[in-house]
Enzyme design. Structure first.
Site, PDB file in Angstrom:
ATOM      1  N   ASP A  44       0.829  -1.205   0.000  1.00 11.24           N
ATOM      2  CA  ASP A  44       0.000   0.000   0.000  1.00 11.24           C
ATOM      3  C   ASP A  44       0.864   1.256   0.000  1.00 11.24           C
ATOM      4  O   ASP A  44       0.348   2.372  -0.069  1.00 11.24           O
ATOM      5  CB  ASP A  44      -1.003   0.007   1.152  1.00 11.24           C
ATOM      6  CG  ASP A  44      -0.362  -0.112   2.521  1.00 11.24           C
ATOM      7  OD1 ASP A  44       0.882  -0.144   2.610  1.00 11.24           O
ATOM      8  OD2 ASP A  44      -1.113  -0.180   3.524  1.00 11.24           O
ATOM      9  N   SER A  45       2.186   1.071   0.013  1.00 14.16           N
ATOM     10  CA  SER A  45       3.112   2.184  -0.214  1.00 14.16           C
ATOM     11  C   SER A  45       2.878   2.818  -1.573  1.00 14.16           C
ATOM     12  O   SER A  45       3.354   3.928  -1.836  1.00 14.16           O
ATOM     13  CB  SER A  45       4.565   1.698  -0.107  1.00 14.16           C
ATOM     14  OG  SER A  45       4.766   0.523  -0.891  1.00 14.16           O
ATOM     15  N   ASP A  83      -1.007  -6.230   0.053  1.00 19.19           N
ATOM     16  CA  ASP A  83      -1.350  -5.534   1.296  1.00 19.19           C
ATOM     17  C   ASP A  83      -2.859  -5.371   1.445  1.00 19.19           C
ATOM     18  O   ASP A  83      -3.548  -4.974   0.496  1.00 19.19           O
ATOM     19  CB  ASP A  83      -0.717  -4.138   1.309  1.00 19.19           C
ATOM     20  CG  ASP A  83       0.511  -4.061   2.193  1.00 19.19           C
ATOM     21  OD1 ASP A  83       0.646  -4.879   3.123  1.00 19.19           O
ATOM     22  OD2 ASP A  83       1.340  -3.161   1.961  1.00 19.19           O
ATOM     23  N   LYS A 112      -0.961  -9.376   3.427  1.00 19.92           N
ATOM     24  CA  LYS A 112      -0.235  -8.829   4.574  1.00 19.92           C
ATOM     25  C   LYS A 112      -1.132  -7.853   5.313  1.00 19.92           C
ATOM     26  O   LYS A 112      -1.846  -7.067   4.690  1.00 19.92           O
ATOM     27  CB  LYS A 112       1.054  -8.125   4.139  1.00 19.92           C
ATOM     28  CG  LYS A 112       1.873  -7.575   5.320  1.00 19.92           C
ATOM     29  CD  LYS A 112       3.231  -7.066   4.880  1.00 19.92           C
ATOM     30  CE  LYS A 112       3.149  -5.748   4.125  1.00 19.92           C
ATOM     31  NZ  LYS A 112       2.689  -4.626   4.999  1.00 19.92           N
ATOM     32  N   GLU A 114      -1.305  -5.340   9.166  1.00 19.46           N
ATOM     33  CA  GLU A 114      -0.550  -4.729  10.260  1.00 19.46           C
ATOM     34  C   GLU A 114      -1.257  -4.968  11.588  1.00 19.46           C
ATOM     35  O   GLU A 114      -2.477  -4.774  11.687  1.00 19.46           O
ATOM     36  CB  GLU A 114      -0.394  -3.224  10.018  1.00 19.46           C
ATOM     37  CG  GLU A 114       0.332  -2.881   8.723  1.00 19.46           C
ATOM     38  CD  GLU A 114       0.395  -1.377   8.470  1.00 19.46           C
ATOM     39  OE1 GLU A 114      -0.092  -0.601   9.335  1.00 19.46           O
ATOM     40  OE2 GLU A 114       0.919  -0.985   7.409  1.00 19.46           O
ATOM     41  N   GLU A 180       9.447  -3.622  10.870  1.00 21.10           N
ATOM     42  CA  GLU A 180       9.824  -2.335  10.280  1.00 21.10           C
ATOM     43  C   GLU A 180      10.219  -1.325  11.345  1.00 21.10           C
ATOM     44  O   GLU A 180       9.498  -1.120  12.328  1.00 21.10           O
ATOM     45  CB  GLU A 180       8.677  -1.769   9.437  1.00 21.10           C
ATOM     46  CG  GLU A 180       9.021  -0.441   8.777  1.00 21.10           C
ATOM     47  CD  GLU A 180       8.025   0.002   7.730  1.00 21.10           C
ATOM     48  OE1 GLU A 180       8.254   1.077   7.122  1.00 21.10           O
ATOM     49  OE2 GLU A 180       7.023  -0.706   7.504  1.00 21.10           O
TER      50      GLU A 180
END
Length: 288
Positions: A44-45, A83, A112, A114, A180
């Site tokens: 999602d960057s 993501d 993925k 978070e 991270e």
């Protein structure tokens, strides 16, 4: 043959470093496919490096599906991880729906998300349904408005929490965890306590592998380069020079040349334009 989850675990068990890089479209995925990099993250960057946003927060699940589909068309070897973006997994049910969309429509091999202990039940639900999950701890970009962009895990309580989070994700069935922006020694200690691989970014060399952003390592992102990355090429400057040269040649009429053009029979062109045909022996072809 595409990289499998068992291959990823085998690499950790053998002590072979895992390499992961982001990709956001068909072209970048094709380039990765020419290498032996086993993992692609459709991150999602893209909200920052593709869309120009200041964070990943605005990215939607439909945008992630779109980019994941493009990457899958260009990739035939790497395990592609997509993501789950901000607010797309606020409940197990929502996570199942959106992870399913990312895999069924996007085509990726894993997702993925978070979060740690709080997300473990969701991870378990996904894994039980056959959806491979990669965790993400430390600095979690979707929480940037709460925690800011800084190194995480520098206090006793926070370091312990990150270890607990990692163990909870492993117990829930995650196949790997991204660490991270946490201290290198802490990342190494967490890695040693896990059976599943860790993939670092700004977490030192003690992780089982590394992930970096495409635009950062290739010199395509003109903004400040984070300390945790390294520029392996300056493609931004190369592209700028190429575009400048292209514009110059167009303006000077040195491009396109005859070699870049097609031809038409001169009489055919004259007849089409209602003009007098050329005489016998004259040039029979006209470049267009």
């Amino acid at each position: 043959m595409r990289t499998q989850l068992s291959d990823i675990q085998r690499m950790k068990d053998r002590g072979e470093r895992l390499v992961m890089v982001t990709a956001y479209d068909y072209t970048s995925a094709q380039l990765v496919d020419r290498t032996d990099i086993p993992l692609i993250l459709v991150g999602d960057s893209l909200g920052m490096v593709i869309q120009g946003n200041s964070s990943t927060v605005p990215v939607t699940i439909d945008e992630m599906v779109y980019h994941t589909k493009a990457v899958m068309r260009g990739s035939s070897k790497a395990l592609v991880v997509g993501d789950l973006p901000f607010l797309s997994y606020t409940s197990p049910e929502q996570a199942i729906q959106n992870a399913g969309k990312l895999m069924q429509i996007g085509g990726c091999g894993a997702v993925k998300l978070e979060g740690g202990v709080n997300l473990a039940p969701t991870v378990r639900r996904l894994v039980d349904l056959g959806i491979p999950v990669m965790g993400h701890l430390g600095f979690t970009p979707q929480s940037v408005n709460q925690i800011g962009m800084r190194v995480q895990g520098k206090t006793v309580a926070h370091a312990r929490q990150l270890l607990d989070d990692a163990l909870a994700l492993e117990a829930a069935g995650a196949f790997a965890i991204v660490l991270e922006l946490i201290p290198a020694a802490l990342a190494k200690a967490i890695t040693a306590r896990l059976h599943i691989p860790t993939i670092g970014i700004g977490a030192g060399v003690g992780c089982d592998g590394e992930v970096q952003v495409w635009h950062d390592i290739l010199g395509l992102y003109s903004d400040h380069l984070p300390r945790h990355t390294k520029r392996y090429a300056d493609l931004g400057s190369t592209i700028e020079q190429a575009l400048t040269q292209y514009a110059h040649e167009v303006r000077e009429r040195s491009f396109p040349t005859a070699a870049n053009s097609s031809v038409i029979d001169a009489n055919t062109l004259a007849e089409a334009l209602g003009e007098q045909t050329v005489s016998v022996g004259a040039s029979a072809k006209v470049a267009v």
